[in-house]
Write a protein that holds these residues in place. Structure first.
Motif, PDB file in Angstrom:
ATOM      1  N   LYS A 267       0.856  -1.177   0.000  1.00  0.00           N
ATOM      2  CA  LYS A 267       0.000   0.000   0.000  1.00  0.00           C
ATOM      3  C   LYS A 267       0.895   1.231   0.000  1.00  0.00           C
ATOM      4  CE  LYS A 267      -3.575   2.227   2.694  1.00  0.00           C
ATOM      5  NZ  LYS A 267      -3.894   2.585   4.057  1.00  0.00           N
ATOM      6  N   ASN A 292      -2.035   9.143   1.194  1.00  0.00           N
ATOM      7  CA  ASN A 292      -3.338   8.636   0.766  1.00  0.00           C
ATOM      8  C   ASN A 292      -4.451   9.688   0.814  1.00  0.00           C
ATOM      9  OD1 ASN A 292      -2.842   5.722   0.055  1.00  0.00           O
ATOM     10  ND2 ASN A 292      -1.916   5.841   2.092  1.00  0.00           N
ATOM     11  N   GLN A 295      -5.736  11.586  -2.458  1.00  0.00           N
ATOM     12  CA  GLN A 295      -6.903  11.095  -3.202  1.00  0.00           C
ATOM     13  C   GLN A 295      -8.067  12.088  -3.111  1.00  0.00           C
ATOM     14  OE1 GLN A 295      -8.005   7.043  -2.268  1.00  0.00           O
ATOM     15  NE2 GLN A 295      -8.926   6.874  -4.314  1.00  0.00           N
TER      16      GLN A 295
END
Ligand code: ADP
Ligand code: MG
Ligand code: MG
Length: 881
Positions: A267, A292, A295
């Motif tokens: 990840k 992340n 996003q």
């Protein structure tokens, strides 16, 4: 033909690291696979070497090539360096073959001057940004290329902020920044004696030379020495057109790994900052966001980055560490390289890559550093918890792992408190065999004296117990039961924590992370064993260590030191009786008492090894090691033994030797006291019979230590055989066994053909062989070996890494001569080197049947042996078995 010293990014590729450096080769590769990389060119490592050969001058040919590539870049970009309309700005980035600290930091925004700053304002419509870029450039250039102390610039910034009551840099207005630029230029002039260079070509050349010079700065030199990086590789220089992450809310910069570098989880892992440039992410001025969350901030950019990150990983077939910048909604990739990772992540990543068909098992095996496995097998400190405690002192990293516990200064106290459920550390000036029980019961061992092969170090490694040795900063007072460090006093029962992988000693207790040998580790080691064709045994002196070693994959015992069994509390009186005895009769009586203990030990070991071969060495150390030497202790012992103190004192002084290492030890003991050899052979035979009766297959190998002439073995072998055969006959069993010798004396190597006629096996005792080959006393060499390595007289400590050129020649000769007269001669190594990867490779290439090492090094040796095979077979040479 003239040499090409400068490459555009589209002229290189990832396999040109030695010429273009790691960074340059990867910028070229990414350009070629069509990723959005700001364009530029790389000046080669050869140009750097040429600079040094040319008395620190860049020769005309190279200057011309740089000019030409710069012109080409200007043309492609439609911009000019230093121009007052839409100027070209570049970064100057160092890039050696191996990334290393000490190399020059990157300079951003090069090309700005009093004119081009206006061009930038016009082109971007952003005056504040332009002046901010200019002041950053002056600051970086002055610090990095001209070595003007950083703080001189920082204090100007701080003063400006303070005067205006600002909190952060971003509060500074355009007008503030303009003033700061003026002040920065003044500092420059004062420090260097010249105006800040306005001519962009001059800026560029000064920066390039600074990169070349940084190759030889003291930090870089030290780093190369510590990491075995040759001094003649040189560094490349990358000149790259700038993109800006600091142009507002649709811009930003960040760093990300394609997987989690701590665990290997597949990840994205990383951070970014909106409206920021370069090092802002790592500088800690603003707290970056988790990658992340990009996003949500910029969904399209995130998607694009995710795709690029996946394709880079596929392309390089490894986890990548990627640096990127977003300029007004456009993504640019500025760097990719294999990501640094923990051992746990390393294993998880390669296993996953093999399972996905991206790499072969062989590649997976070659990618793991054998030494890295150590991290997996021992508990470690929780890194966050470590930040909370103070480093008290630093000793030698004698045996890896981490331990935290209450300190006790006597083995008995450790045993008692451990029984009561406390976590303890044994702290001693230095340990001796009498401390064994305390060492076993403790979480870890800390000594103030002794080196990497001291008693504490060797025994702790054998046990797989964490140990910091030779921590001279600590004043250990065993009587007062306290440690003093400066004004600080640590008393019995206080907490300390030690890291045997780094040698650090911490005040207080530290939270631990336990060792995890999970699923991928076994899968990986399974592949290692599929490929490996040399056996790995262990050095184990008792059933506990033997069992541990089997868990780690040991395929037999390569060295069982029988004397270690002598030291246990119940036995030492009988051992001493034996030593003090002045006639054969008394000695045999004492040996009778010892026999049942030894029989029990061997029985236990045979059980633990369950059908695997056990190499048992007959008594090796000089006898005085078992006796006390101080008057007080001698008197006490005499009382216990019911003899006159003066008699005992006399015996002790009789046994005293000028050079114990070269004295009455090894097989010389068995020659003068054959009854000791008889007792040991009998105990081995009886232990074997007991195990045999339980249906366990036993494969005893009896090893005679310290043989220097074949005649010693000729004398002892029949004694051993007669004794053992007699026992087997009495019991009505037939147990095949072999008798061989340790090869640890140079003369034995030179006459190995003779010795092999009487020996079934050789085991190289490379500790003694190194000691006697070099003439370095193992116990005293610590005083000078460090300096020998520092001054380059020795490349490595030969007690840690086998000296292949010298001591290795002895091994080579013994292998060759030995096999000449005894084709079926079995060969192994049992010195400390048996678990050191480069030495394991050497043993493999010599055609040894096995290596033997301490239990916790068994996985390391397995991996090193598999790598040795892969290396050998990928070369042209074939291994003859
Ligand atoms: P290091 O080797 O220390 O990682 P880099 O050469 O990668 O140094 O530079 C550090 C950072 O500077 C990069 O991560 C990037 O953010 C920034 N940087 C370098 N070159 C450029 C460029 N041409 N455009 C924009 N930012 C750059
Ligand atoms: Mg970088
Ligand atoms: Mg020896």
């Amino acid at each position: 033909m003239s040499t090409k010293f400068v490459y555009s990014f589209d002229e290189g590729n990832k396999d040109m690291k030695s010429l273009l450096g790691g960074k340059g080769a990867n910028l070229a590769e990414m350009t070629n696979i069509g990723l959005p990389v700001p364009q530029g060119f790389t000046i080669t490592t050869e140009a750097c070497n040429d600079y040094y050969e040319n008395d620190l001058k860049i020769k005309q040919e190279i200057l011309d090539q740089i000019d030409q590539k710069l012109e080409q870049l200007e043309k492609e970009q439609g911009k000019k360096l230093g121009s007052d309309v839409n100027p070209l700005l570049v970064s100057v980035r160092s890039g050696a073959v191996f990334s290393m600290p000490g190399m020059m930091d990157t300079i951003l925004n090069l090309g700005l001057n009093d004119t081009s700053v206006n061009g930038l304002i016009e082109a971007t419509g952003n005056e504040r940004f332009s002046y901010d870029s200019y002041r950053r450039f002056i600051q970086m250039f002055s610090d990095v290329a001209m070595e003007i102390p950083k703080y001189k610039f920082e204090s100007v910034l701080d003063n400006a902020k303070e005067a205006k009551g600002y909190e952060v840099d971003t509060d500074l207005t355009t007008e503030d920044l303009k003033e700061i630029v003026v002040k920065f230029k003044e500092i420059y002039k004062k420090e260097i004696g010249e105006d800040f260079p306005q001519e962009p070509k001059k800026q560029l050349m000064l920066a390039i030379e600074a990169v070349f010079r940084s190759w030889n700065n003291p930090r870089a030199i030290v780093y190369r020495r510590l990491n075995d990086i040759p001094n003649d590789l040189g560094t490349a220089v990358n000149i790259q057109s700038m993109v800006f992450g600091n142009m507002g809310d649709t811009s930003g910069t960040g760093v990300a790994f394609t997987r989690n570098p701590a665990t290997g989880e597949n990840k994205l892992f990383g951070e970014y900052l909106i409206n920021a440039q370069g090092e802002d992410v790592v500088a800690g001025i603003r707290t970056p966001n988790d990658i992340n969350t990009l996003q949500e901030d910029m969904p399209e950019i995130f998607e694009e980055f995710l795709n690029i990150s996946e394709s880079l990983e596929k392309h390089y077939r490894d986890m990548q560490d990627i640096e990127f910048t977003i300029e007004k909604g456009n993504l640019y990739i500025l760097q990719t390289r294999s990501g640094k990772r923990t051992a746990k992540a390393a294993i998880n990543v390669v296993v996953d890559l093999v399972n996905n068909g991206m790499i072969t098992k062989e590649e997976a095996i070659m990618r793991i550093e054998p030494e890295q496995l150590d991290q997996l097998l021992h508990p470690t400190f929780n890194p966050a918890a470590l930040k909370e405690v103070k480093v008290l002192a630093k000793g030698l990293p004698a045996s890896p792992g981490a331990a935290t516990g209450k300190v006790y200064f006597h083995a008995d106290d450790v045993v008692a408190h451990a029984k009561a459920g406390e976590k303890t550390l044994l702290v001693r000036q230095e340990t001796s065999p009498e401390d064994i029980e305390g060492m076993v019961s403790s979480e870890g061992i800390l000594t103030a004296r002794g080196g990497m092969t001291s008693h504490a170090a060797v025994v702790a490694r054998g046990m797989g117990k964490c140990c910091v040795a030779g921590c001279g900063e600590l004043n250990v007072d065993e009587r007062a039961r306290e440690i003093r460090v400066g004004d600080l006093v640590i008393k019995e029962g206080d907490y300390l924590s030690i890291d045997g992988s780094t040698g650090s000693v911490y005040l207080g207790s530290v939270e631990m992370t336990s060792a995890e040998v999970g699923g991928s580790f076994s899968v990986f080691m399974g592949w290692v064993d599929e490929i490996r064709d040399m056996l790995v045994r262990t050095n184990a002196d008792n059933p506990r260590d033997a069992k541990k070693a089997i868990e780690f994959g040991a395929e037999g015992i390569g060295l069982c030191r029988t004397e270690h069994m002598f030291f246990e509390e119940e036995r030492i009186p009988a051992v001493r009786e034996m030593i003090v005895a002045d006639n054969v009769e008394d000695r045999e009586k004492a040996l009778e008492k010892l026999l049942p203990f030894q029989r029990g030990d061997f029985h236990g070991i045979f059980e633990a090894m369950d059908g695997k071969p056990c190499n048992i060495r007959l008594l090796d150390p000089p006898l005085h090691e078992f006796l006390p030497h101080e008057d007080e202790a001698i008197e006490e012992l005499a009382k216990k033994m019911n003899i006159r103190p003066s008699d005992l004192k006399k015996r002790v002084s009789d046994l005293d030797e000028f050079n114990p290492m070269l004295g009455h030890r090894g097989c010389r003991l068995a020659v003068t006291y054959p009854e000791i050899c008889v007792m040991q052979a009998r105990a081995i035979a009886q232990g074997a019979i007991l195990a045999n009766k339980e249906g366990i297959k036993v494969i005893p190998e009896i090893m005679v230590p310290l043989v220097g002439t074949v005649n010693e073995l000729k004398l002892l072998r029949p004694i051993i055989e007669d004794t053992m055969n007699e026992e087997f006959e009495k019991a009505g069993v037939e147990i095949p066994y072999t008798v061989g010798t340790m090869i640890e004396i140079p003369r034995a190597c030179i006459t190995a053909d003779e010795i092999a006629e009487v020996a079934d096996f050789f085991s190289f005792g490379t500790n003694d062989l190194t000691q006697m080959g070099f003439g370095y006393s193992r116990d005293d060499a610590g005083k000078f070996l460090g300096e020998y390595v520092e001054k380059g007289i020795l490349e490595k400590d030969p007690f840690q890494v086998l000296d292949q050129k010298g001591i290795g020649k002895f091994v080579e000769m013994a292998v060759k001569l030995g096999r000449q007269t005894n084709e079926s001669l079995k060969l192994g190594i049992c010195g400390e080197h048996g678990g050191e990867p480069s030495s394991v490779e050497f043993c493999y290439n010599q055609g040894l049947n096995y290596v033997s090492c301490s239990p916790f090094r068994v996985p390391i040796a397995r991996l090193a042996a598999a790598q040795a095979r892969i290396k050998k077979e990928s070369g042209s040479v074939h291994r003859d078995k």
